[in-house]
Write a protein that holds these residues in place. Structure first.
Motif, PDB file in Angstrom:
ATOM      1  N   UNK A  58     -39.518  27.151  10.281  1.00 35.10           N
ATOM      2  CA  UNK A  58     -39.892  25.734  10.223  1.00 35.10           C
ATOM      3  C   UNK A  58     -39.621  25.072  11.568  1.00 35.10           C
ATOM      4  N   UNK A  59     -40.439  24.119  11.915  1.00 36.82           N
ATOM      5  CA  UNK A  59     -40.244  23.361  13.153  1.00 36.82           C
ATOM      6  C   UNK A  59     -39.910  21.918  12.779  1.00 36.82           C
ATOM      7  N   UNK A  60     -39.185  21.215  13.644  1.00 43.63           N
ATOM      8  CA  UNK A  60     -38.830  19.833  13.324  1.00 43.63           C
ATOM      9  C   UNK A  60     -40.070  18.939  13.419  1.00 43.63           C
ATOM     10  N   UNK A  61     -40.137  17.996  12.498  1.00 40.42           N
ATOM     11  CA  UNK A  61     -41.228  17.016  12.508  1.00 40.42           C
ATOM     12  C   UNK A  61     -40.627  15.659  12.188  1.00 40.42           C
ATOM     13  N   UNK A  62     -41.005  14.667  12.942  1.00 40.93           N
ATOM     14  CA  UNK A  62     -40.494  13.316  12.689  1.00 40.93           C
ATOM     15  C   UNK A  62     -38.988  13.281  12.770  1.00 40.93           C
TER      16      UNK A  62
ATOM     17  N   UNK B  25     -31.478  20.511   8.217  1.00 40.62           N
ATOM     18  CA  UNK B  25     -30.450  21.307   8.892  1.00 40.62           C
ATOM     19  C   UNK B  25     -30.198  22.607   8.138  1.00 40.62           C
ATOM     20  N   UNK B  26     -30.164  22.535   6.811  1.00 40.51           N
ATOM     21  CA  UNK B  26     -29.968  23.748   6.017  1.00 40.51           C
ATOM     22  C   UNK B  26     -31.132  24.709   6.189  1.00 40.51           C
ATOM     23  N   UNK B  27     -32.343  24.179   6.239  1.00 41.28           N
ATOM     24  CA  UNK B  27     -33.516  25.042   6.418  1.00 41.28           C
ATOM     25  C   UNK B  27     -33.481  25.712   7.787  1.00 41.28           C
ATOM     26  N   UNK B  28     -33.095  24.959   8.822  1.00 38.01           N
ATOM     27  CA  UNK B  28     -32.994  25.544  10.164  1.00 38.01           C
ATOM     28  C   UNK B  28     -31.955  26.665  10.170  1.00 38.01           C
ATOM     29  N   UNK B  29     -30.807  26.437   9.544  1.00 34.73           N
ATOM     30  CA  UNK B  29     -29.769  27.481   9.456  1.00 34.73           C
ATOM     31  C   UNK B  29     -30.306  28.713   8.747  1.00 34.73           C
TER      32      UNK B  29
ATOM     33  N   UNK C 198     -35.995  22.193  18.394  1.00 28.99           N
ATOM     34  CA  UNK C 198     -34.967  21.593  17.546  1.00 28.99           C
ATOM     35  C   UNK C 198     -33.980  20.780  18.370  1.00 28.99           C
ATOM     36  N   UNK C 199     -33.588  21.299  19.516  1.00 28.49           N
ATOM     37  CA  UNK C 199     -32.659  20.570  20.377  1.00 28.49           C
ATOM     38  C   UNK C 199     -33.273  19.245  20.828  1.00 28.49           C
ATOM     39  N   UNK C 200     -34.533  19.274  21.220  1.00 26.20           N
ATOM     40  CA  UNK C 200     -35.207  18.045  21.645  1.00 26.20           C
ATOM     41  C   UNK C 200     -35.270  17.035  20.493  1.00 26.20           C
ATOM     42  N   UNK C 201     -35.540  17.515  19.282  1.00 33.56           N
ATOM     43  CA  UNK C 201     -35.601  16.617  18.125  1.00 33.56           C
ATOM     44  C   UNK C 201     -34.234  16.005  17.832  1.00 33.56           C
TER      45      UNK C 201
ATOM     46  N   UNK D 169     -30.758  32.443  10.311  1.00 35.66           N
ATOM     47  CA  UNK D 169     -30.099  33.586   9.674  1.00 35.66           C
ATOM     48  C   UNK D 169     -31.122  34.682   9.372  1.00 35.66           C
ATOM     49  N   UNK D 170     -32.262  34.295   8.843  1.00 31.66           N
ATOM     50  CA  UNK D 170     -33.315  35.260   8.541  1.00 31.66           C
ATOM     51  C   UNK D 170     -33.797  35.954   9.811  1.00 31.66           C
ATOM     52  N   UNK D 171     -33.944  35.196  10.886  1.00 30.63           N
ATOM     53  CA  UNK D 171     -34.404  35.783  12.150  1.00 30.63           C
ATOM     54  C   UNK D 171     -33.382  36.777  12.696  1.00 30.63           C
TER      55      UNK D 171
END
Length: 177
Positions: free
Chosen positions: A169-173, A134-138, A115-118, A142-144
């Protein structure tokens, strides 16, 4: 701000990995984790959400055991220690970073780094970051973190963290999921 958050997440998960890998026996590792949590915790936000501004300190195991016999207390503590050591081993495997710097595919350390690289690749301007990503990453983080709490509770699921990381989820594009 988003870059700083992912840097902080990666560091927190590295602290968790160090504690889990040495079964919590290194005092400096425990202190470092507490320092990092205090650095990233926003007390005003916690209070605004109706949460305590400080982490509560309790020891339910000993509170309950105080009403038991000496033999019962010793057995409960031994059983708890065995279970906790197994759970810490599971935690270590879930977040482990290999000796050569590689991480398992679902490690939150690796995911934070991705995520940082993206963020750095695409720029951290609000115009570039898709709010849903961003909301999905948050939500994933939180779930983790909730799953870590569950994993360390002997009365909860031993697979909570691995289940949570499977859905990460992982960042894409450009921040699409």
């Amino acid at each position: 701000m988003l870059s700083e958050w992912f840097v902080g997440e990666a560091e927190l998960w590295r602290c968790v990995e160090r504690i889990a890998s040495n079964q919590g026996r290194n005092r400096r590792d425990r202190e470092r984790l507490l320092q990092r949590v205090r650095e990233v915790a926003d007390r005003r936000l916690l209070v605004r959400c109706g949460l305590p501004s400080r982490l509560p300190e309790m020891d339910d195991l000993l509170d309950e055991a105080a009403w038991d016999t000496v033999d019962g207390v010793q057995e409960r503590i031994r059983s708890f220690e065995e279970t906790f050591e197994k759970r810490l081993s599971a935690l270590s495997l879930a977040v482990a970073v290999g000796a050569n710097g590689s991480a398992n595919r679902l490690s939150p350390i690796r995911l934070s780094t991705q995520w940082l690289a993206a963020v750095r690749q695409n720029g951290a301007s609000a115009a570039v970051v898709k709010q849903a990503a961003a909301q999905q990453a948050c939500s994933d983080y939180e779930t983790a973190w909730r799953a870590v709490r569950e994993l360390l509770d002997p009365d909860q699921s031993a697979t909570a963290l691995s289940d949570a990381l499977q859905r990460f989820h992982v960042p894409q594009g450009r921040y699409s999921l």
